[in-house]
Enzyme design. Structure first.
Site, PDB file in Angstrom:
ATOM      1  N   ARG A  85       0.831  -1.208   0.000  1.00 55.97           N
ATOM      2  CA  ARG A  85       0.000   0.000   0.000  1.00 55.97           C
ATOM      3  C   ARG A  85       0.864   1.257   0.000  1.00 55.97           C
ATOM      4  O   ARG A  85       0.546   2.240  -0.686  1.00 55.97           O
ATOM      5  CB  ARG A  85      -0.925  -0.008   1.222  1.00 55.97           C
ATOM      6  CG  ARG A  85      -1.885   1.184   1.296  1.00 55.97           C
ATOM      7  CD  ARG A  85      -2.858   0.999   2.454  1.00 55.97           C
ATOM      8  NE  ARG A  85      -3.859   2.042   2.485  1.00 55.97           N
ATOM      9  CZ  ARG A  85      -3.795   3.131   3.251  1.00 55.97           C
ATOM     10  NH1 ARG A  85      -2.747   3.308   4.051  1.00 55.97           N
ATOM     11  NH2 ARG A  85      -4.766   4.034   3.231  1.00 55.97           N
TER      12      ARG A  85
ATOM     13  N   HIS B 235       0.623   4.186  -2.853  1.00 56.90           N
ATOM     14  CA  HIS B 235       0.361   5.584  -2.528  1.00 56.90           C
ATOM     15  C   HIS B 235       1.528   6.486  -2.929  1.00 56.90           C
ATOM     16  O   HIS B 235       1.329   7.681  -3.179  1.00 56.90           O
ATOM     17  CB  HIS B 235       0.059   5.733  -1.036  1.00 56.90           C
ATOM     18  CG  HIS B 235      -1.330   5.304  -0.679  1.00 56.90           C
ATOM     19  ND1 HIS B 235      -2.030   5.836   0.382  1.00 56.90           N
ATOM     20  CD2 HIS B 235      -2.163   4.390  -1.238  1.00 56.90           C
ATOM     21  CE1 HIS B 235      -3.231   5.271   0.461  1.00 56.90           C
ATOM     22  NE2 HIS B 235      -3.323   4.381  -0.523  1.00 56.90           N
TER      23      HIS B 235
ATOM     24  N   SER C   2       8.486  10.060  -2.493  1.00 57.37           N
ATOM     25  CA  SER C   2       8.029  11.280  -1.817  1.00 57.37           C
ATOM     26  C   SER C   2       7.191  10.984  -0.584  1.00 57.37           C
ATOM     27  O   SER C   2       7.201  11.760   0.380  1.00 57.37           O
ATOM     28  CB  SER C   2       7.248  12.169  -2.789  1.00 57.37           C
ATOM     29  OG  SER C   2       6.117  11.493  -3.317  1.00 57.37           O
TER      30      SER C   2
ATOM     31  N   ASN D 158      -3.461   8.990   3.823  1.00 53.83           N
ATOM     32  CA  ASN D 158      -2.302   8.425   4.522  1.00 53.83           C
ATOM     33  C   ASN D 158      -2.327   8.620   6.032  1.00 53.83           C
ATOM     34  O   ASN D 158      -1.700   7.846   6.768  1.00 53.83           O
ATOM     35  CB  ASN D 158      -1.014   9.068   3.983  1.00 53.83           C
ATOM     36  CG  ASN D 158      -0.803   8.822   2.502  1.00 53.83           C
ATOM     37  OD1 ASN D 158      -1.186   7.780   1.978  1.00 53.83           O
ATOM     38  ND2 ASN D 158      -0.207   9.785   1.815  1.00 53.83           N
TER      39      ASN D 158
ATOM     40  N   PRO E  26      -6.965   7.141  -5.222  1.00 58.19           N
ATOM     41  CA  PRO E  26      -8.385   6.774  -5.235  1.00 58.19           C
ATOM     42  C   PRO E  26      -8.927   6.535  -3.822  1.00 58.19           C
ATOM     43  O   PRO E  26      -8.276   5.904  -2.994  1.00 58.19           O
ATOM     44  CB  PRO E  26      -8.405   5.484  -6.061  1.00 58.19           C
ATOM     45  CG  PRO E  26      -7.172   5.562  -6.904  1.00 58.19           C
ATOM     46  CD  PRO E  26      -6.150   6.253  -6.067  1.00 58.19           C
TER      47      PRO E  26
ATOM     48  N   HIS F  35      -5.873  -6.051  -2.400  1.00 58.75           N
ATOM     49  CA  HIS F  35      -6.723  -6.118  -1.208  1.00 58.75           C
ATOM     50  C   HIS F  35      -7.048  -7.549  -0.807  1.00 58.75           C
ATOM     51  O   HIS F  35      -7.890  -7.765   0.069  1.00 58.75           O
ATOM     52  CB  HIS F  35      -8.016  -5.334  -1.446  1.00 58.75           C
ATOM     53  CG  HIS F  35      -7.818  -3.851  -1.406  1.00 58.75           C
ATOM     54  ND1 HIS F  35      -8.835  -2.961  -1.679  1.00 58.75           N
ATOM     55  CD2 HIS F  35      -6.720  -3.096  -1.126  1.00 58.75           C
ATOM     56  CE1 HIS F  35      -8.370  -1.726  -1.566  1.00 58.75           C
ATOM     57  NE2 HIS F  35      -7.085  -1.786  -1.237  1.00 58.75           N
ATOM     58  N   THR F  36      -6.389  -8.500  -1.426  1.00 57.95           N
ATOM     59  CA  THR F  36      -6.498  -9.873  -0.943  1.00 57.95           C
ATOM     60  C   THR F  36      -5.715 -10.055   0.358  1.00 57.95           C
ATOM     61  O   THR F  36      -5.819 -11.083   1.024  1.00 57.95           O
ATOM     62  CB  THR F  36      -5.994 -10.867  -2.008  1.00 57.95           C
ATOM     63  OG1 THR F  36      -6.266 -12.203  -1.581  1.00 57.95           O
ATOM     64  CG2 THR F  36      -4.504 -10.734  -2.228  1.00 57.95           C
TER      65      THR F  36
ATOM     66  N   ASP G 272      -9.853  -9.188   3.067  1.00 60.85           N
ATOM     67  CA  ASP G 272     -10.244 -10.516   2.578  1.00 60.85           C
ATOM     68  C   ASP G 272     -10.572 -11.350   3.805  1.00 60.85           C
ATOM     69  O   ASP G 272      -9.688 -11.730   4.572  1.00 60.85           O
ATOM     70  CB  ASP G 272      -9.092 -11.122   1.774  1.00 60.85           C
ATOM     71  CG  ASP G 272      -9.363 -12.551   1.314  1.00 60.85           C
ATOM     72  OD1 ASP G 272     -10.342 -13.157   1.763  1.00 60.85           O
ATOM     73  OD2 ASP G 272      -8.560 -13.059   0.506  1.00 60.85           O
TER      74      ASP G 272
ATOM     75  N   THR H 226      -8.606 -15.216   3.867  1.00 65.64           N
ATOM     76  CA  THR H 226      -7.156 -15.391   4.080  1.00 65.64           C
ATOM     77  C   THR H 226      -6.464 -14.027   4.027  1.00 65.64           C
ATOM     78  O   THR H 226      -5.803 -13.697   3.034  1.00 65.64           O
ATOM     79  CB  THR H 226      -6.560 -16.332   3.008  1.00 65.64           C
ATOM     80  OG1 THR H 226      -6.933 -15.844   1.696  1.00 65.64           O
ATOM     81  CG2 THR H 226      -7.066 -17.748   3.181  1.00 65.64           C
TER      82      THR H 226
END
Length: 316
Positions: free
Chosen positions: A60, A64, A74, A92, A161, A191-192, A236, A239
């Site tokens: 992540r 970002h 940055s 963030n 987003p 996002h798993t 998720d 798992t």
């Protein structure tokens, strides 16, 4: 005529040099820091063994970083009295994690190859290794990025987003970065793994109709209508610490945790692809790896642009 020919030759050489500088290469540190990838991998093994969620957090962090003016490190810059970074931008604030792992890697890399490897490249490698250590795919990381001397909190607020975004906004925001709708759907599969805060999924579990009622009830138990903003839930439910295609199977069953997740399977243009990923984990893994390489190529600083930071938290 000889002078003109010489001038043209020099111009062509200059253009070729510029093109070479503008391109990243997996062998960029082959001679200047040959042990780079083993150093990154060893620290990531330790970090993920200590806390499996860290693999998702580093992924992540990289996402970002890349979505705000390119993959330039940055996001790693701290605020100072005269400098406003991206860490406290809305996407963030109180949620990015893993900067201390990048700092640890940087310290070890500096000891081996002083002033050679950018924080941006370290983050790109760490994100790849975090996914792999959670049993996800691996890929060859193109290298040669340099670090930004600037950051933009306003761009972080507007270009990353949001978890409340509709499908049309998601597609357009990824397109603005040169990524296709297929790339967007594949990258969302990150996002798993990982967790999300209640404040980012509260509206979805209480107000949306495209959600399995039993799943919504389970999530409401730890995310009240008021308070508990930082309470966590797995992205998720099956798992959360293993990389795979369960995320897409959950979407087909209307068990996406975020509104933006479920938008990928809500009667729109990505439904067929979501079904394909849900039934074919290999297809998802291949597409995810390819999309990660494309994302890592967003507007890198190369050549003499930017700098090689000695400390990822501050400009030199």
């Amino acid at each position: 005529m000889a002078f003109a020919t010489h001038f043209v030759t020099l111009t062509l050489l200059a253009l070729l040099a510029w093109a070479a500088n503008a391109q990243l290469s997996p062998t960029f540190y082959g001679t200047s820091c040959p042990n780079l990838q083993s150093i990154v991998r060893s620290v990531m093994i330790q970090a993920v063994n200590n806390e499996p969620r860290m693999g998702a957090s580093i992924l992540r962090l990289f996402f970002h970083d890349c979505f705000v003016n390119g993959c330039d490190g940055s996001i790693l810059l701290d605020d100072t009295a005269t400098f406003t970074g991206e860490k406290n931008a809305f996407p963030n604030q109180n949620s990015i994690r893993g900067t201390e792992v990048i700092d640890m890697i940087k310290t070890r890399v500096e000891a081996a190859c002083n002033g050679t490897v950018s924080c941006a490249d370290i983050l790109a490698l760490a994100a790849r290794d975090g996914v792999f250590l959670l049993r996800g795919p691996s890929w060859t990381v193109p290298l040669g990025r340099r670090d930004a001397r600037t950051a933009s909190q306003s761009d972080a607020n507007s270009q990353i987003p949001a978890p409340f975004s509709p499908l049309s906004t998601l597609i357009s925001m990824f397109a603005a970065k040169g990524l296709s709708a297929r790339d967007m759907t594949a990258l969302s599969g990150g996002h798993t793994v990982g967790q999300a805060r209640c404040t980012n999924f509260r509206t979805h579990i209480y107000n949306d109709t495209n959600i399995d009622p039993r799943f919504a009830s389970i999530r409401r138990a730890n995310c009240p209508t008021m308070g508990g903003d930082n309470n966590l839930a797995p992205l998720d439910i099956q798992t959360p610490n293993l990389f795979g295609n369960n995320y897409y199977q959950n979407l087909v069953s209307r068990r996406g945790l975020l509104h933006s997740d479920q938008e990928l399977f809500n009667g729109g243009s990505q439904d067929a692809l979501v079904r394909s990923y849900a039934s074919n984990g290999g297809l998802f893994s291949n597409d995810f790896a390819a999309a990660m390489v494309r994302m890592s190529n967003i507007s890198p600083l190369t050549g003499t642009n930017g700098e090689i930071r000695r400390n990822c938290k501050n400009v030199n």
